[in-house]
Design a protein around this motif. Structure first.
Motif, PDB file in Angstrom:
ATOM      1  N   VAL A 157       0.857  -1.202   0.000  1.00 16.15           N
ATOM      2  CA  VAL A 157       0.000   0.000   0.000  1.00 16.15           C
ATOM      3  C   VAL A 157       0.893   1.252   0.000  1.00 16.15           C
ATOM      4  CG1 VAL A 157      -1.679   1.300   1.389  1.00 16.15           C
ATOM      5  CG2 VAL A 157      -2.017  -1.153   1.010  1.00 16.15           C
ATOM      6  N   LYS A 158       2.019   1.165   0.711  1.00 13.64           N
ATOM      7  CA  LYS A 158       2.974   2.286   0.727  1.00 13.64           C
ATOM      8  C   LYS A 158       3.567   2.489  -0.679  1.00 13.64           C
ATOM      9  CE  LYS A 158       6.952   3.857   3.289  1.00 13.64           C
ATOM     10  NZ  LYS A 158       8.153   3.404   3.937  1.00 13.64           N
ATOM     11  N   ALA A 159       3.902   1.364  -1.334  1.00 16.49           N
ATOM     12  CA  ALA A 159       4.460   1.450  -2.692  1.00 16.49           C
ATOM     13  C   ALA A 159       3.431   2.056  -3.654  1.00 16.49           C
ATOM     14  CB  ALA A 159       4.887   0.067  -3.172  1.00 16.49           C
ATOM     15  N   LEU A 160       2.150   1.670  -3.482  1.00 16.82           N
ATOM     16  CA  LEU A 160       1.085   2.214  -4.339  1.00 16.82           C
ATOM     17  C   LEU A 160       0.931   3.717  -4.126  1.00 16.82           C
ATOM     18  CD1 LEU A 160      -1.883  -0.311  -4.080  1.00 16.82           C
ATOM     19  CD2 LEU A 160      -0.772   0.434  -6.187  1.00 16.82           C
ATOM     20  N   HIS A 161       1.105   4.154  -2.884  1.00 21.27           N
ATOM     21  CA  HIS A 161       1.016   5.571  -2.574  1.00 21.27           C
ATOM     22  C   HIS A 161       2.177   6.309  -3.239  1.00 21.27           C
ATOM     23  CE1 HIS A 161      -0.519   8.876  -0.145  1.00 21.27           C
ATOM     24  NE2 HIS A 161       0.743   9.204   0.103  1.00 21.27           N
ATOM     25  N   GLY A 162       3.382   5.736  -3.129  1.00 16.09           N
ATOM     26  CA  GLY A 162       4.563   6.351  -3.733  1.00 16.09           C
ATOM     27  C   GLY A 162       4.445   6.414  -5.253  1.00 16.09           C
ATOM     28  N   GLN A 163       3.963   5.350  -5.850  1.00 16.14           N
ATOM     29  CA  GLN A 163       3.811   5.298  -7.306  1.00 16.14           C
ATOM     30  C   GLN A 163       2.709   6.259  -7.753  1.00 16.14           C
ATOM     31  OE1 GLN A 163       1.139   3.925  -9.208  1.00 16.14           O
ATOM     32  NE2 GLN A 163       2.174   3.838 -11.205  1.00 16.14           N
ATOM     33  N   GLY A 164       1.709   6.444  -6.897  1.00 21.54           N
ATOM     34  CA  GLY A 164       0.646   7.418  -7.195  1.00 21.54           C
ATOM     35  C   GLY A 164      -0.722   6.802  -7.378  1.00 21.54           C
ATOM     36  N   MET A 165      -0.787   5.526  -7.818  1.00 20.64           N
ATOM     37  CA  MET A 165      -2.095   4.916  -8.093  1.00 20.64           C
ATOM     38  C   MET A 165      -2.934   4.877  -6.820  1.00 20.64           C
ATOM     39  SD  MET A 165      -3.676   3.848 -10.776  1.00 20.64           S
ATOM     40  CE  MET A 165      -2.601   3.203 -12.069  1.00 20.64           C
ATOM     41  N   GLY A 166      -2.280   4.597  -5.701  1.00 23.58           N
ATOM     42  CA  GLY A 166      -3.004   4.443  -4.436  1.00 23.58           C
ATOM     43  C   GLY A 166      -3.609   5.737  -3.907  1.00 23.58           C
ATOM     44  N   ARG A 167      -3.238   6.882  -4.456  1.00 25.79           N
ATOM     45  CA  ARG A 167      -3.797   8.164  -3.989  1.00 25.79           C
ATOM     46  C   ARG A 167      -5.054   8.529  -4.751  1.00 25.79           C
ATOM     47  NH1 ARG A 167       1.453  11.682  -2.571  1.00 25.79           N
ATOM     48  NH2 ARG A 167       2.929   9.960  -2.695  1.00 25.79           N
ATOM     49  N   ARG A 168      -5.326   7.792  -5.839  1.00 21.30           N
ATOM     50  CA  ARG A 168      -6.463   8.169  -6.695  1.00 21.30           C
ATOM     51  C   ARG A 168      -7.753   7.581  -6.149  1.00 21.30           C
ATOM     52  NH1 ARG A 168      -2.571   7.144 -11.573  1.00 21.30           N
ATOM     53  NH2 ARG A 168      -2.483   9.251 -12.409  1.00 21.30           N
TER      54      ARG A 168
END
Ligand code: GSH
Length: 255
Positions: A157-168
């Motif tokens: 989930v942290k990696a998704l946040h860093g990549q950006g997808m997880g913030r959408r």
């Protein structure tokens, strides 16, 4: 004369699967990609049973151990090396220069964008998490399962946040995936594979590896998979590949 030494096979470091029950070849699309590439190119391989938690040198899966003993991480690097070691392994030699460019651009879109949609739905989405936990950590002893699965989820989930997808917001993630599915469906058209080649090319292999996850992974909240199932040409392509290369997994989908 000394007996000919038995040639050592390439070892693929991929997550274990259960061919009697699983509906996707591997929980990791990158592991499916590497295995399917070897099958299409006709490269003999073995899949050793890995120790619990064993990952490749970059902390990711897949990795490969070459007959020389060299350990190589990353599906793209492994395939590049296999092609360099023997040019007959270059399945993309069938493509024209223009097709090769389209192939590379499509692979990047699938692996650097659509893949993170998959990670979002499998790992971040609350409704799907129990299924992902059971499929990846079902074999871990119960007293460790909670701690290990929570740790893995937190890091993804942290990696998704860093990549950006997880913030959408979810609607935005779904709309990104739908556009990629529309574009790929348009590109495939009525052909049996992306470039109408005799053998599958690497772009076909990556496409299959991603689509099987959306189409056949058991995820209760799967709007992208539902949308994919409205695209008859992509589904026919996916089913034709699994029927030829992963017949047991293919059959499990209709049980
Ligand atoms: N570029 C790599 C990507 C591999 C990858 O992201 N693997 C995922 C499984 S699908 C993984 O090991 N993730 C663990 C992590 O990121 O901690 C490849 O092509 O092999």
């Amino acid at each position: 004369m000394a007996a000919k030494e038995e040639t050592k096979k390439l070892q693929l470091g991929v997550f274990a699967n259960d061919e009697e029950h699983d509906t996707v070849q591997n929980g990791s699309s990158f592991c499916t990609k590497l295995e399917l590439y070897c099958l299409v190119a006709g490269i003999p391989f073995e899949k050793p049973i890995l120790k619990a938690g064993e990952m490749g040198p970059r902390g990711k899966m897949p990795f490969a151990i070459f007959p020389s003993g060299e350990i190589v991480p990353d599906s793209a690097k492994i395939i590049e090396k296999l092609q360099g070691d023997d040019t007959s392994n270059n399945i993309d030699a069938q493509l024209t220069p223009d097709q090769l460019v389209i192939s590379r651009l499509l692979i990047t879109t699938l692996e650097e964008s659509l893949y993170f949609v998959l990670v979002y739905f499998a790992w971040q989405d609350e409704a799907n998490w129990p299924k992902t936990k059971a499929s990846f950590f079902g074999g871990v002893p119960w007293f460790l399962r909670g701690t290990i699965s929570r740790g893995a989820r937190k890091s993804l989930v942290k990696a998704l946040h860093g990549q950006g997808m997880g913030r959408r917001p979810e609607e935005e993630i779904v709309s990104i995936a739908k556009q990629i599915i529309d574009d790929t469906s348009f590109l495939l058209g009525e052909r049996k594979n992306l470039f109408n080649t005799e053998k599958l090319t690497l772009a076909d292999i990556v496409l299959y590896s991603m689509l099987e996850q959306f189409a056949y992974k058991d995820l209760p909240n799967n709007p992208v998979g539902e949308y994919l199932k409205t695209k008859a040409n992509l589904m026919a392509f996916t089913d034709a590949v699994s029927s030829e290369y992963f017949p047991k997994i293919h059959a499990n989908r209709n049980k």
